[in-house]
Design an enzyme around this catalytic site. Structure first.
Site, short mmCIF file in Angstrom:
data_model
loop_
_atom_site.label_atom_id
_atom_site.label_comp_id
_atom_site.label_asym_id
_atom_site.label_seq_id
_atom_site.Cartn_x
_atom_site.Cartn_y
_atom_site.Cartn_z
N LEU A 402 0.69 -1.54 1.78
CA LEU A 402 0.26 -0.42 0.95
C LEU A 402 -1.25 -0.54 0.76
O LEU A 402 -1.79 -1.64 0.67
CB LEU A 402 0.94 -0.46 -0.43
N ASP A 403 -1.94 0.62 0.71
CA ASP A 403 -3.37 0.60 0.42
C ASP A 403 -3.61 -0.10 -0.91
O ASP A 403 -2.74 -0.09 -1.81
CB ASP A 403 -3.91 2.03 0.33
N MET A 404 -4.77 -0.69 -1.05
CA MET A 404 -5.11 -1.40 -2.28
C MET A 404 -4.93 -0.50 -3.51
O MET A 404 -4.44 -0.94 -4.56
CB MET A 404 -6.56 -1.89 -2.23
#
Length: 565
Positions: A402-404
């Protein structure tokens, strides 16, 4: 006021300063250019630039396609003023008097760059003339015809051999004994036809040889010209980058070749130094002006691949500007990166855990895998510590990312076998995922549908992605609009593919939902977080194959409009 002293040489010409009377105090520190909210002084300056743009008919075509503009508020002896800039060229020029000049003017008609560019253009024309010449076309056609005739002759010789062999086989199958003479005749026939096939091949090779030699000579000439063109282009690009001598607030100098030497690519991307922010800071430093705050905004239309919205403020690009601005901001007191809060500590909520795998609920702001900053923790670091997966255990535990800035459910593997079995499900698109998002605006499209917009990396502004109808990878997202209120839209998103930033781009793009996710630092406007959460995950257990569905709390339960308690 910022008290950092600037040790800059005396200016040789007056900068294009514009007065600014806003009745607003300047910020205590300079803008962090890669994630910011525009200061009211910058907003006031931007309005002045926008009014100026509206009065300039000669820029209409460029504005219809869209252009990035920037403002830099500075302190002078008389008070505050602002500088304005645009990225690249505007209507083919880099010297419009209202705006700051380029760091280096490569557009001078009689300058070295234009002279060398003309030589390279002449070389391009010579290459193109050779590639498209009548002799080249005729030669290619003759070679194709000769090869076709040769293949036909060889095929016919093979057919004669096959027919003769079939006759001999039928004769042997009659059961009547062969005489010595008949056996000898069959042998001679077989030998003759084999030799004839060899002769046909030699004649064909000889017929094609002269043509192919001429073709090889032409190809060698073209290759020589192409290599010469590349050497000239590389040398000119290197020369040009060495002319971009950037300043910082300490009065230090460094050209682009030096600035990019330690980056991943080792060389500056094309167009480096011509974006708004470096041009603005260079002009301020060159004239002894103290930078106070800065902002960049997109003005005008956008192409189908573009994810810029008219009038919206954007951070500086990272691929070209991050190394440059890292140098140029040295000596200034700069706001800290709001996305780089101290995450040396961190915790994960374990939704499920057994000896094969775990499903965790990642908070926004945490990395999936370790990054460059050692102080920022990651999901991988935390689960390895929890399970004692230290060296020499090297198998990946992170099955997907998942993106930060995205929160929500992630599955992690506890064994190498589990990792491969889980990853295979993701590669085969057997995993179902549901996300919840709060969009910054009211969506006007159908309440349910599927977005299909192929994606590719934006090479000029990584890590951004762009829509690329011709060369992008397939990306599809099913959406369901739940409700809209107070200028916000609440949606559920079901990605059918797993491209980088897929949901973020599909929401923001005008051919998608045309509303960016609230708080998206790349494609939208900042908020206290990016309102995107992986709320549901369905997959098969890596050990026994049973179908399992995991859920976490709804993002909408925690959403409170910015400014409300």
């Amino acid at each position: 006021m910022n008290t950092t002293s600037l040790h800059i040489a005396a200016p040789v010409s007056l900068p294009p300063l514009h007065p600014l009377v806003a009745g607003v105090a300047p910020p205590p520190r300079f803008t962090y250019p890669f994630c910011y909210e525009p200061h009211p002084l910058c907003v006031a300056a931007a309005r002045e630039v926008q009014r100026h743009i509206a009065r300039s008919a000669e820029w209409r075509d460029d504005i219809e396609r869209g252009k990035m503009f920037g403002v830099l508020v500075v302190e002078t002896h008389e008070g505050m003023a602002f500088l304005a800039a645009y990225s690249g060229l505007l209507a083919g020029r880099n010297d419009w008097p209202y705006f700051v000049p380029p760091v280096y003017d490569a557009q001078q008609p009689d300058g070295h760059f234009k002279r060398e560019e003309a030589r390279i253009s002449a070389l391009n024309a010579e290459i193109r003339a050779l590639e498209e010449s009548e002799d080249s076309r005729r030669l290619n056609a003759d070679i194709e015809a000769a090869r076709a005739e040769s293949q036909a002759a060889v095929d016919m010789a093979r057919q004669r051999m096959a027919q003769a062999k079939a006759r001999r086989d039928r004769r042997r199958e009659t059961g009547v004994p062969l005489s010595d003479e008949e056996t000898a005749q069959m042998t001679r026939e077989s030998q003759y036809l084999k030799a004839e096939l060899a002769r046909v091949r030699r004649r064909c090779a000889a017929a094609c040889s002269e043509l192919e030699e001429r073709k090889a000579s032409l190809d060698a000439r073209l290759q020589q010209l192409r290599q010469r063109r590349k050497a000239m282009s590389d040398a000119l690009q290197q020369w040009l980058f060495s002319r971009y001598v950037m300043l910082n607030a300490r009065g230090e100098e460094s050209d682009l070749c030096q600035i990019f030497r330690d980056t991943r690519s080792g060389v500056p991307p094309a167009g480096s130094g011509d974006c708004c922010a470096p041009k603005l800071l260079q002009c301020a430093y060159s004239h002894g002006l103290r930078p106070l705050c800065m902002a960049e905004f997109w003005w005008g239309g956008s192409e189908s691949s573009e994810l810029r919205v008219h009038g919206r403020y954007y951070p500086a690009c990272r691929s070209k500007c991050l190394p440059i601005l890292t140098f140029m901001l040295q000596g200034l007191a700069v706001d800290p990166d709001p996305l780089a809060a101290d995450t040396a500590g961190g915790s994960l909520r374990y939704v499920y855990e057994d000896e094969w795998m775990a499903v965790v609920d990642k908070p926004h702001g945490m990395l999936s895998v370790p990054g460059k900053e050692a102080s920022r923790c990651s999901v991988e670091q935390l689960v390895r510590e929890r399970w004692g997966l230290v060296a020499p255990v090297k198998f990946p535990v992170i099955v997907h990312r998942l993106d930060m800035d995205t929160s929500g459910l992630m599955v992690v593997a506890r064994t190498e076998e589990a990792y491969h079995r889980l990853q295979r499900q993701f590669l085969n698109r057997e995993v179902s995922k549901c996300y919840e998002a709060v969009l910054d605006g009211t969506v006007s499209c159908e309440p349910d549908g599927c977005i299909s917009l192929p994606l590719a990396p934006d090479e000029a502004d990584r890590p951004r992605q762009r829509v690329d109808m011709a060369g992008g990878k397939e990306a599809r997202t099913v959406y369901h609009i739940l409700s809209s209120r107070q200028g916000r839209t609440f949606v559920r998103l079901y990605p059918l593919t797993g491209r980088t930033h897929q949901l973020r781009v599909h929401c923001a793009h005008r051919l998608g939902l045309s509303c960016a996710i609230l708080g998206d630092p790349l494609y939208g406007v900042r908020d206290r977080r990016m309102w995107l959460n992986a709320v549901q995950l369905t997959l098969r257990h890596p050990a026994d194959g049973r179908l399992m569905t995991f859920r976490t709390g709804s993002l909408f339960d925690s959403y409170v409009p910015h400014g409300e308690s």
